[in-house]
Structure formats: C-alpha cells, structure tokens
Design an enzyme around this catalytic site. Structure first.
Site, PDB file in Angstrom:
ATOM      1  N   ASP A  75       0.853  -1.102  -0.049  1.00  8.03           N
ATOM      2  CA  ASP A  75       0.077  -0.076  -0.106  1.00  8.03           C
ATOM      3  C   ASP A  75       0.835   1.248   0.200  1.00  8.03           C
ATOM      4  O   ASP A  75       0.856   1.781   0.791  1.00  8.03           O
ATOM      5  CB  ASP A  75      -0.885  -0.041   1.326  1.00  8.03           C
ATOM      6  CG  ASP A  75      -1.916   0.936   1.267  1.00  8.03           C
ATOM      7  OD1 ASP A  75      -2.398   0.949  -0.074  1.00  8.03           O
ATOM      8  OD2 ASP A  75      -2.498   1.373   2.291  1.00  8.03           O
TER       9      ASP A  75
ATOM     10  N   ARG B 157       4.141   2.595   3.115  1.00  7.56           N
ATOM     11  CA  ARG B 157       4.179   1.474   4.345  1.00  7.56           C
ATOM     12  C   ARG B 157       5.851   1.165   3.968  1.00  7.56           C
ATOM     13  O   ARG B 157       6.243   0.185   4.902  1.00  7.56           O
ATOM     14  CB  ARG B 157       3.375   0.312   3.884  1.00  7.56           C
ATOM     15  CG  ARG B 157       1.811   0.744   3.595  1.00  7.56           C
ATOM     16  CD  ARG B 157       1.489   1.303   4.821  1.00  7.56           C
ATOM     17  NE  ARG B 157      -0.068   1.503   4.787  1.00  7.56           N
ATOM     18  CZ  ARG B 157      -0.774   2.307   5.636  1.00  7.56           C
ATOM     19  NH1 ARG B 157      -0.086   2.716   6.523  1.00  7.56           N
ATOM     20  NH2 ARG B 157      -2.009   2.521   5.417  1.00  7.56           N
TER      21      ARG B 157
ATOM     22  N   ARG C  22      -4.385  12.574   0.017  1.00  4.45           N
ATOM     23  CA  ARG C  22      -4.059  11.471  -0.900  1.00  4.45           C
ATOM     24  C   ARG C  22      -4.478  11.517  -2.042  1.00  4.45           C
ATOM     25  O   ARG C  22      -4.079  10.673  -2.891  1.00  4.45           O
ATOM     26  CB  ARG C  22      -4.697  10.200  -0.073  1.00  4.45           C
ATOM     27  CG  ARG C  22      -4.193   9.978   1.236  1.00  4.45           C
ATOM     28  CD  ARG C  22      -4.944   8.860   2.454  1.00  4.45           C
ATOM     29  NE  ARG C  22      -5.090   7.439   1.593  1.00  4.45           N
ATOM     30  CZ  ARG C  22      -5.937   6.696   2.012  1.00  4.45           C
ATOM     31  NH1 ARG C  22      -6.812   6.811   2.659  1.00  4.45           N
ATOM     32  NH2 ARG C  22      -5.893   5.242   1.186  1.00  4.45           N
TER      33      ARG C  22
ATOM     34  N   LYS D 277      -8.303   3.404  -6.968  1.00  7.88           N
ATOM     35  CA  LYS D 277      -9.052   3.162  -5.641  1.00  7.88           C
ATOM     36  C   LYS D 277      -9.410   4.614  -5.147  1.00  7.88           C
ATOM     37  O   LYS D 277      -9.027   5.629  -5.608  1.00  7.88           O
ATOM     38  CB  LYS D 277      -8.416   2.566  -4.783  1.00  7.88           C
ATOM     39  CG  LYS D 277      -7.123   3.577  -4.031  1.00  7.88           C
ATOM     40  CD  LYS D 277      -6.275   2.467  -3.094  1.00  7.88           C
ATOM     41  CE  LYS D 277      -5.244   3.345  -2.259  1.00  7.88           C
ATOM     42  NZ  LYS D 277      -4.343   2.809  -1.513  1.00  7.88           N
ATOM     43  N   HIS D 278     -10.799   4.506  -4.519  1.00  8.29           N
ATOM     44  CA  HIS D 278     -11.643   3.745  -4.023  1.00  8.29           C
ATOM     45  C   HIS D 278     -13.086   3.548  -4.700  1.00  8.29           C
ATOM     46  O   HIS D 278     -13.836   4.562  -4.557  1.00  8.29           O
ATOM     47  CB  HIS D 278     -11.881   3.672  -2.635  1.00  8.29           C
ATOM     48  CG  HIS D 278     -10.537   3.850  -2.060  1.00  8.29           C
ATOM     49  ND1 HIS D 278      -9.895   4.965  -1.795  1.00  8.29           N
ATOM     50  CD2 HIS D 278      -9.659   2.897  -1.062  1.00  8.29           C
ATOM     51  CE1 HIS D 278      -8.828   4.864  -1.050  1.00  8.29           C
ATOM     52  NE2 HIS D 278      -8.694   3.633  -0.709  1.00  8.29           N
TER      53      HIS D 278
ATOM     54  N   HIS E 183     -12.968   3.162   8.068  1.00  8.66           N
ATOM     55  CA  HIS E 183     -12.255   2.190   8.976  1.00  8.66           C
ATOM     56  C   HIS E 183     -13.181   2.028  10.386  1.00  8.66           C
ATOM     57  O   HIS E 183     -12.962   1.061  10.843  1.00  8.66           O
ATOM     58  CB  HIS E 183     -10.789   2.696   9.439  1.00  8.66           C
ATOM     59  CG  HIS E 183      -9.897   2.689   8.230  1.00  8.66           C
ATOM     60  ND1 HIS E 183      -9.600   3.470   7.152  1.00  8.66           N
ATOM     61  CD2 HIS E 183      -8.995   1.631   7.786  1.00  8.66           C
ATOM     62  CE1 HIS E 183      -8.630   3.074   6.313  1.00  8.66           C
ATOM     63  NE2 HIS E 183      -8.362   1.973   6.609  1.00  8.66           N
TER      64      HIS E 183
ATOM     65  N   ASP F 212     -11.525  -3.352  -0.493  1.00 11.36           N
ATOM     66  CA  ASP F 212     -10.565  -2.617   0.375  1.00 11.36           C
ATOM     67  C   ASP F 212     -10.446  -3.599   1.590  1.00 11.36           C
ATOM     68  O   ASP F 212     -11.007  -4.816   1.621  1.00 11.36           O
ATOM     69  CB  ASP F 212     -11.168  -1.366   0.734  1.00 11.36           C
ATOM     70  CG  ASP F 212     -10.027  -0.171   1.206  1.00 11.36           C
ATOM     71  OD1 ASP F 212      -9.099  -0.803   1.607  1.00 11.36           O
ATOM     72  OD2 ASP F 212     -10.497   0.835   1.289  1.00 11.36           O
TER      73      ASP F 212
END
Length: 442
Positions: free
Chosen positions: A153, A161, A222, A252-253, A265, A338
């Site tokens: 990611d 990451r 982002r 995405k998304h 989340h 996701d």
C-alpha cells in the site's frame, strides 16, 4: 495438486490496506486459541509511449492451461490476499498460528494456496532492503506452482508503508498541485521500480478519488485534487508510470470516496450522489484508469443509496461493481476489496458472508479477511452448493491469472536481488524526481 506443462519459474521473486490515513493501527492481536482478541495541462512524458497493459504472446493459452489444472480448493485460494506475520517466510509467529493454524508464512501458503500476500510494517514484514527481498523471495518459493501477487500500500505522502527504505516522494495532492502530468508519471515509475526491485509486483495505488469534501477525514491529501478532469489526467499518468516500471497498478476507491465526512475504517460512510453527479464527479478518474489498462480497481466501503438502494457498501453491491464498473465502464480486470477488517464493511454481515457477497457482487480479490478460515470455508461452501457458480469462480480466477501473466508471473517471474534493490532504492535519479516535484508544487 495441479499439474500442467507450463514452466513456472519461481520468483525468488493497506487503511488498514487501501484506505487508512496516517497512523492507522494494525489489527487487534489474536489469541493463541484462535479468534480475534479484539480483532490538466497536457504532458509529453519522457517515458515509453506504450500505456496499455502488456499482452505477452500465449497469455490466453497459459492462463487457460493453469486454470484447467486447479482444484476447486486451489481456485478459491487464488481469491485471497492475507497479511502474513514475520520478517521471513520461515519465521514462526503466534499471530500466524492463531489466524491460520500454522506458524510460518511459508506453511500458511502451502496450506491455503492464496493468490497473494500484502506486506505491512506492523506485521513485522518491513525491516530493511535485504530482509524484504529475502522475504518476498521466500514467499514466492513457498508457492512454486503459481507465483504470488505480492502487494504493498505505497501511495507515498501520508500512506507510505515502505518508508524510510524507499524514495520519499510527495503525496498525490502535492503532485496534483504542479499541474504537470509528466511528474505524476515519473513519480509512479520511481515507486514501481523500487517496489519491483524488492519483489513486490502490485501497488495499491493510485488514489482515484476526487476529494470534493474538505472535511474528508480519510482521503484529503491522498487525492490529486478536487477537480474531476484534473484528477482523471493525473490518475491516467500514474497508471502509465507504474506500467513503465513493469508493476501492476490499482485505482481506488470505487465508486468514489472523495465526498465523505466519515472514515470507513471506523464507520460506514453514506454518499448521496445522484447517478448524474457520480458520472460527473466520481467516475472520470476510474474511466481514465481503465482507458490506460489499469490492472485492478479497489472497491470502497461506502454506501451510495442513489446508485444502490440496498444499503450495502459498494464492496458488496452488484449494481455498483457489476452494473457500473463492469457493464458501464467496461472494466474486465481484477476488482479488489478494500481491507475486509474495516468497520465499514462489517456492519450488517458476518465475515464469511461478507466474502461470499463480495464475490457475488463482482469482486475477484478478497483483501485481508479478519477471519481467514471462516471466509475461505464460506466461499468454498458457496461454490460447492452452487450459491457461487463454477463459472463465476472461474471468471475471477481467470482475471487474477491474466493479471499475473500480463506482469510475467506465470511464465517467468524475476528473482529479486538485494544488491540491485540497494542500488535502485533512493537512487540519486529518483531523489531528483522527488526534488523536482517539491520545487514545482504550488
């Protein structure tokens, strides 16, 4: 176990996955007895002109040959991309034991034959360059018949990451502020080149959301911006950059996460865009990515009641994933969920039913199910009962194999070399790209 005449060379070679903002936490640890304990300026980029996904000769025959040799259990395994714990393929971890019933990543791969694995620092996967190369080589060695999709990611900016090992590139909003498509392409090529050198062949980037809500807590910087046409151009350029590097890209998304004031989340966002608003605001970047041959598209755990009145998130919505993405936009690549451990997708159904409903909706790749055995067994039972037809299962496995073939993973996957990775990562050439973006940012 399948046997085919296809010669496979083993590769010695999220968010939680695709959506987390900075500081996203790892999943709750699992107790050893099982179960979770808490569980548009035009551009003329100076890169190769070919944007479309490469189509090696004989891909169809190779894919069909592999598909014909797979058992039902192996086909179901190809649909999954879990997190495996530890810095090496033979590392014994209590997390692996609790979640998968075996101690090491290699043993989990041998047991379940997943189609891929995603790497995270919090899973102890990211220590240094040599370690990551040895890990990805070891993971591939554990899957000798069908090499793995090894994902990361790595958006850059606040979702990075593999920091600080890779070149520190600005995030999408900074790139977008330059108005220079060639920089979006170069940044993606840098990232893709560095990931591939580590043995990672799939990036869950670029973000194709149009961030029209300034209070959006999860997308924000982002995204490349708030103007659909500009974002579409930037996304297309980034997809081309990833392909220049030889790595698979994921937009995405879908169908768009840019107009929310809730993080998927921790909750289930609802977006009240009409079909006409969606066509104008959300769809263009995804259409642009598809036009450039994007390998995969990740679903969003958001509800769009005017696109699907069922109340289900897009990840579980056939009208959205099949009706809009497949039929309207014409996408026939891999649709990934996701992360399935996110609260936004777990409001209405259990983890096994979520996996089944996602496949029925049009998903091909099930990312990070929180209870892997439950999800795997639920999908397998659904195929055996006819709830998911053999044809539907083959459709998804075929797409995943096509992606692997298009990136050279069925015929000859490259072996990652730690010396080459050390040379490529954070090279002077790559640092110059980062500096150029920063200098031109507005």
């Amino acid at each position: 176990m399948r046997t085919t005449g296809l010669a496979v060379i083993v590769v010695a070679a999220s968010v939680v996955a695709g959506c987390a903002g900075p500081g996203a936490a790892a999943p709750a640890p699992v107790s050893p007895v099982g179960g979770q304990a808490g569980a548009p300026a035009s551009a003329a980029p100076d890169a190769p002109a070919a944007d479309a996904t490469p189509k090696p000769s004989g891909v169809k025959g190779a894919v069909e040959g592999v598909l014909a040799g797979l058992s039902m259990e192996e086909k179901v395994g190809q649909l999954f991309m879990p997190v495996l714990y530890g810095p090496a393929s033979d590392t014994v971890s209590g997390e692996n034991q609790a979640r998968y019933g075996v101690g090491t990543p290699a043993k989990m791969i041998a047991k379940y034959r997943p189609g891929g694995v995603i790497l995270f620092p919090w899973a102890d996967n990211v220590k240094n360059v040599k370690q990551i190369v040895e890990l990805t080589n070891g993971l591939q060695k554990a899957s000798p018949e069908i090499p793995l999709l090894i994902g990361a990611d790595q958006e850059n900016g606040q979702v990075s990451r593999l920091a600080p090992l890779v070149t520190k590139l600005p995030g999408a909003s900074t790139i977008g502020s330059t108005g220079d498509l060639s920089l979006a392409r170069k940044a993606a090529k840098v990232t893709g080149t560095e990931l591939l050198a580590l043995g990672i062949n799939l990036d869950f980037a670029p973000v194709a959301d149009v961030n029209i809500n300034p209070r959006n807590p999860v997308i924000g910087p982002r995204a490349y911006g708030s103007a659909p046409r500009k974002v579409a151009s930037m996304v297309a350029a980034a997809v081309s950059g990833f392909h220049d590097a030889g790595i698979a890209a994921t937009a995405k998304h879908f169908p768009g996460h840019g107009d929310t004031n809730m993080d998927s989340h921790t909750g289930l966002p609802v977006i009240q865009h009409s079909r006409s608003q969606w066509n104008k605001l959300d769809a263009p970047p995804f259409a642009a990515a598809i036009d450039k041959g994007v390998d995969a598209i990740m679903s969003a755990h958001v509800v769009m009641p005017k696109l699907d009145p069922s109340g289900d998130p897009a990840t579980l919505s056939k009208p959205i994933l099949t009706g809009l993405l497949r039929d309207k936009l014409g996408f026939d690549g891999v649709v990934s969920t996701d992360a399935l451990d996110m609260a936004g997708v777990r409001k209405k159904y259990g983890d096994g039913e979520i996996a089944v409903r996602a496949i029925q909706a049009g998903v091909d790749l099930l990312l990070m199910p929180p209870d892997y055995p439950e999800a795997y067994q639920a999908v397998l039972a659904a195929v055996k009962s006819g709830k998911i037809s053999d044809e539907r299962l083959d459709q998804s496995v075929r797409r995943l194999l096509k992606l692997k073939a298009a990136r050279g993973l069925l015929e000859k996957a490259p072996v990652a070399d730690p010396a080459e990775a050390a040379r490529v990562l954070r090279s002077a050439e790559h640092q110059k790209v980062a500096q150029l973006i920063t200098a031109r940012a507005r």
